[in-house]
Motif scaffolding. Structure first.
Motif, PDB file in Angstrom:
ATOM      1  N   GLN A 290     -36.207  -2.583   5.480  1.00  0.00           N
ATOM      2  CA  GLN A 290     -37.359  -2.183   6.302  1.00  0.00           C
ATOM      3  C   GLN A 290     -38.440  -1.516   5.458  1.00  0.00           C
ATOM      4  OE1 GLN A 290     -35.098   0.223   8.997  1.00  0.00           O
ATOM      5  NE2 GLN A 290     -34.735  -1.448  10.431  1.00  0.00           N
ATOM      6  N   GLN A 291     -37.995  -0.663   4.510  1.00  0.00           N
ATOM      7  CA  GLN A 291     -38.994   0.083   3.744  1.00  0.00           C
ATOM      8  C   GLN A 291     -39.634  -0.756   2.652  1.00  0.00           C
ATOM      9  OE1 GLN A 291     -37.133   3.814   2.734  1.00  0.00           O
ATOM     10  NE2 GLN A 291     -37.028   4.381   4.893  1.00  0.00           N
ATOM     11  N   ALA A 292     -38.943  -1.805   2.225  1.00  0.00           N
ATOM     12  CA  ALA A 292     -39.478  -2.634   1.144  1.00  0.00           C
ATOM     13  C   ALA A 292     -40.435  -3.707   1.658  1.00  0.00           C
ATOM     14  CB  ALA A 292     -38.317  -3.290   0.389  1.00  0.00           C
ATOM     15  N   GLN A 293     -40.509  -3.875   2.991  1.00  0.00           N
ATOM     16  CA  GLN A 293     -41.324  -4.961   3.536  1.00  0.00           C
ATOM     17  C   GLN A 293     -42.224  -4.424   4.646  1.00  0.00           C
ATOM     18  OE1 GLN A 293     -38.902  -8.787   3.988  1.00  0.00           O
ATOM     19  NE2 GLN A 293     -37.342  -7.196   4.106  1.00  0.00           N
ATOM     20  N   PRO A 294     -43.324  -5.132   4.915  1.00  0.00           N
ATOM     21  CA  PRO A 294     -44.187  -4.692   6.012  1.00  0.00           C
ATOM     22  C   PRO A 294     -43.502  -4.867   7.358  1.00  0.00           C
ATOM     23  CG  PRO A 294     -45.006  -6.746   5.038  1.00  0.00           C
ATOM     24  CD  PRO A 294     -43.840  -6.314   4.216  1.00  0.00           C
ATOM     25  N   GLU A 295     -43.985  -4.094   8.335  1.00  0.00           N
ATOM     26  CA  GLU A 295     -43.416  -4.183   9.690  1.00  0.00           C
ATOM     27  C   GLU A 295     -43.686  -5.576  10.259  1.00  0.00           C
ATOM     28  OE1 GLU A 295     -44.015  -0.638  12.178  1.00  0.00           O
ATOM     29  OE2 GLU A 295     -44.638  -2.047  13.737  1.00  0.00           O
ATOM     30  N   SER A 296     -42.638  -6.168  10.858  1.00  0.00           N
ATOM     31  CA  SER A 296     -42.824  -7.510  11.429  1.00  0.00           C
ATOM     32  C   SER A 296     -43.580  -7.399  12.741  1.00  0.00           C
ATOM     33  CB  SER A 296     -41.462  -8.141  11.651  1.00  0.00           C
ATOM     34  OG  SER A 296     -40.755  -7.392  12.603  1.00  0.00           O
ATOM     35  N   GLN A 297     -44.382  -8.400  13.024  1.00  0.00           N
ATOM     36  CA  GLN A 297     -45.138  -8.400  14.275  1.00  0.00           C
ATOM     37  C   GLN A 297     -44.311  -9.122  15.345  1.00  0.00           C
ATOM     38  OE1 GLN A 297     -47.778  -6.458  14.413  1.00  0.00           O
ATOM     39  NE2 GLN A 297     -47.291  -6.090  12.245  1.00  0.00           N
ATOM     40  N   PRO A 298     -44.289  -8.596  16.578  1.00  0.00           N
ATOM     41  CA  PRO A 298     -43.466  -9.232  17.619  1.00  0.00           C
ATOM     42  C   PRO A 298     -44.007 -10.611  18.019  1.00  0.00           C
ATOM     43  CG  PRO A 298     -44.623  -7.305  18.508  1.00  0.00           C
ATOM     44  CD  PRO A 298     -44.954  -7.388  17.074  1.00  0.00           C
TER      45      PRO A 298
ATOM     46  N   VAL B 208     -27.716 -20.224  10.265  1.00  0.00           N
ATOM     47  CA  VAL B 208     -27.024 -20.449  11.543  1.00  0.00           C
ATOM     48  C   VAL B 208     -28.032 -20.586  12.696  1.00  0.00           C
ATOM     49  CG1 VAL B 208     -25.283 -19.539  13.133  1.00  0.00           C
ATOM     50  CG2 VAL B 208     -24.933 -19.328  10.678  1.00  0.00           C
ATOM     51  N   PRO B 209     -29.018 -19.686  12.830  1.00  0.00           N
ATOM     52  CA  PRO B 209     -30.030 -19.898  13.874  1.00  0.00           C
ATOM     53  C   PRO B 209     -30.810 -21.204  13.672  1.00  0.00           C
ATOM     54  CG  PRO B 209     -30.196 -17.677  12.989  1.00  0.00           C
ATOM     55  CD  PRO B 209     -29.203 -18.393  12.147  1.00  0.00           C
ATOM     56  N   ALA B 210     -30.971 -21.606  12.397  1.00  0.00           N
ATOM     57  CA  ALA B 210     -31.694 -22.864  12.144  1.00  0.00           C
ATOM     58  C   ALA B 210     -30.943 -24.056  12.735  1.00  0.00           C
ATOM     59  CB  ALA B 210     -31.894 -23.062  10.641  1.00  0.00           C
ATOM     60  N   ARG B 211     -29.639 -23.858  12.971  1.00  0.00           N
ATOM     61  CA  ARG B 211     -28.840 -24.943  13.538  1.00  0.00           C
ATOM     62  C   ARG B 211     -28.529 -24.720  15.014  1.00  0.00           C
ATOM     63  NH1 ARG B 211     -28.531 -24.946   8.469  1.00  0.00           N
ATOM     64  NH2 ARG B 211     -27.961 -26.763   7.219  1.00  0.00           N
ATOM     65  N   GLY B 212     -29.262 -23.844  15.673  1.00  0.00           N
ATOM     66  CA  GLY B 212     -29.159 -23.763  17.129  1.00  0.00           C
ATOM     67  C   GLY B 212     -28.619 -22.459  17.694  1.00  0.00           C
ATOM     68  N   PHE B 213     -28.016 -21.581  16.837  1.00  0.00           N
ATOM     69  CA  PHE B 213     -27.537 -20.292  17.364  1.00  0.00           C
ATOM     70  C   PHE B 213     -28.771 -19.465  17.748  1.00  0.00           C
ATOM     71  CE2 PHE B 213     -25.459 -16.073  17.063  1.00  0.00           C
ATOM     72  CZ  PHE B 213     -24.309 -16.346  17.775  1.00  0.00           C
ATOM     73  N   PRO B 214     -28.659 -18.626  18.820  1.00  0.00           N
ATOM     74  CA  PRO B 214     -29.837 -17.829  19.202  1.00  0.00           C
ATOM     75  C   PRO B 214     -30.422 -17.056  18.019  1.00  0.00           C
ATOM     76  CG  PRO B 214     -28.087 -17.573  20.815  1.00  0.00           C
ATOM     77  CD  PRO B 214     -27.513 -18.381  19.691  1.00  0.00           C
ATOM     78  N   HIS B 215     -31.728 -17.013  17.933  1.00  0.00           N
ATOM     79  CA  HIS B 215     -32.414 -16.348  16.814  1.00  0.00           C
ATOM     80  C   HIS B 215     -32.269 -14.838  16.954  1.00  0.00           C
ATOM     81  CE1 HIS B 215     -35.565 -15.242  13.990  1.00  0.00           C
ATOM     82  NE2 HIS B 215     -35.501 -16.485  13.546  1.00  0.00           N
ATOM     83  N   PRO B 216     -31.744 -14.147  15.914  1.00  0.00           N
ATOM     84  CA  PRO B 216     -31.616 -12.683  16.018  1.00  0.00           C
ATOM     85  C   PRO B 216     -32.992 -12.020  15.949  1.00  0.00           C
ATOM     86  CG  PRO B 216     -30.392 -13.563  14.120  1.00  0.00           C
ATOM     87  CD  PRO B 216     -31.254 -14.666  14.629  1.00  0.00           C
ATOM     88  N   PRO B 217     -33.096 -10.788  16.446  1.00  0.00           N
ATOM     89  CA  PRO B 217     -34.375 -10.083  16.306  1.00  0.00           C
ATOM     90  C   PRO B 217     -34.644  -9.759  14.835  1.00  0.00           C
ATOM     91  CG  PRO B 217     -32.699  -8.611  17.192  1.00  0.00           C
ATOM     92  CD  PRO B 217     -32.076  -9.972  17.108  1.00  0.00           C
ATOM     93  N   ASP B 218     -35.910  -9.615  14.491  1.00  0.00           N
ATOM     94  CA  ASP B 218     -36.308  -9.255  13.128  1.00  0.00           C
ATOM     95  C   ASP B 218     -35.884  -7.806  12.862  1.00  0.00           C
ATOM     96  OD1 ASP B 218     -37.708  -8.679  10.749  1.00  0.00           O
ATOM     97  OD2 ASP B 218     -39.153 -10.267  11.231  1.00  0.00           O
ATOM     98  N   LEU B 219     -35.080  -7.584  11.830  1.00  0.00           N
ATOM     99  CA  LEU B 219     -34.599  -6.218  11.544  1.00  0.00           C
ATOM    100  C   LEU B 219     -35.737  -5.325  11.076  1.00  0.00           C
ATOM    101  CD1 LEU B 219     -31.162  -6.928   9.765  1.00  0.00           C
ATOM    102  CD2 LEU B 219     -31.582  -6.361  12.164  1.00  0.00           C
TER     103      LEU B 219
ATOM    104  N   VAL C 206     -25.175 -11.710  22.228  1.00  0.00           N
ATOM    105  CA  VAL C 206     -24.429 -12.892  21.757  1.00  0.00           C
ATOM    106  C   VAL C 206     -23.845 -12.677  20.360  1.00  0.00           C
ATOM    107  CG1 VAL C 206     -25.724 -14.550  23.158  1.00  0.00           C
ATOM    108  CG2 VAL C 206     -26.504 -14.031  20.837  1.00  0.00           C
ATOM    109  N   MET C 207     -24.272 -11.612  19.656  1.00  0.00           N
ATOM    110  CA  MET C 207     -23.689 -11.362  18.323  1.00  0.00           C
ATOM    111  C   MET C 207     -22.319 -10.726  18.491  1.00  0.00           C
ATOM    112  SD  MET C 207     -24.962  -8.874  15.276  1.00  0.00           S
ATOM    113  CE  MET C 207     -23.589  -8.073  14.469  1.00  0.00           C
ATOM    114  N   TYR C 208     -21.302 -11.340  17.884  1.00  0.00           N
ATOM    115  CA  TYR C 208     -19.952 -10.832  18.059  1.00  0.00           C
ATOM    116  C   TYR C 208     -19.689  -9.674  17.089  1.00  0.00           C
ATOM    117  CZ  TYR C 208     -19.971 -14.734  14.807  1.00  0.00           C
ATOM    118  OH  TYR C 208     -20.330 -15.611  13.823  1.00  0.00           O
TER     119      TYR C 208
END
Ligand code: HEC
Length: 159
Positions: A151-159, A93-104, A127-129
């Motif tokens: 979150q625990q299975a992956q490295p922390e995302s960089q801002p 959905v964000p790939a088609r123009g919806f605002p990109h959600p923050p990285d969980l 904007v998330m309903y």
């Protein structure tokens, strides 16, 4: 011409009346009521409309493997279109123009309590309903628990 001008004047006067309608603000004094306050206590026996929601929110299911697996399944149905399977926010959905959600998997959301995810599902966020009508309260906890797994299975995302 003069008739038009008079009509216009009348119409504009009407508009002004609509703009300046008498009303009370919260906590304003009012001579109308015995307590002399604009705000009134709800009538005896009134039940808050969101009481069932409050009760449901307080009944947090125990953290079990079954709960997390249920959360993974529900996350896959309701959240991945935007948040993607890995929680990155690179969904279709964000790939088609919806605002990109923050990285969980960000530092901020790692530190947020699980009740934050529960609240976001219940009430929406920016904007998330809200998903309250599609995701039942126990499933909201299940999804919240699963976001911790992401979150625990992956490295922390960089801002
Ligand atoms: C239609 C796209 C979409 C779907 C589906 C969606 N979200 Fe979101 N989500 C967003 C967007 C966009 C934001 C950022 C909103 C903003 O900041 O205005 C967001 C924000 C969030 C946040 C972060 C709140 C914060 O503190 O920044 C969480 C947690 C979240 N969503 C969880 C979920 C969960 C769980 C689901 C599934 C039940 C879900 N979302 C479904 C688009 C979506």
């Amino acid at each position: 011409m003069r008739r038009v001008a008079i009509l216009l004047l009348l119409a504009l006067a009407g508009c002004k009346n609509m703009v300046q309608q008498p009303r009370y603000d919260e906590y304003e004094a009012s001579p109308l009521y015995p307590a002399r306050m604009a705000m009134q206590h709800p009538p005896e026996g009134t039940v808050a409309q969101d009481l069932p929601q409050q009760i449901a929110a307080a009944q947090r299911p125990p953290l079990t493997r079954a709960l997390v697996e249920r959360g993974r399944e529900r996350f896959g149905i309701y959240c991945t279109p935007c948040h993607a399977y890995d929680g990155s926010g690179d969904g279709v959905v964000p790939a088609r123009g919806f605002p990109h959600p923050p990285d969980l998997r960000s530092a901020r959301l790692r530190q947020a309590p699980l009740s934050h995810v529960y609240d976001v599902i219940t009430n929406g966020y920016g904007v998330m309903y809200s998903y309250a009508d599609r995701v039942a309260p126990p499933d909201r906890w299940a999804i919240a628990a699963y976001t911790r797994v992401l979150q625990q299975a992956q490295p922390e995302s960089q801002p």
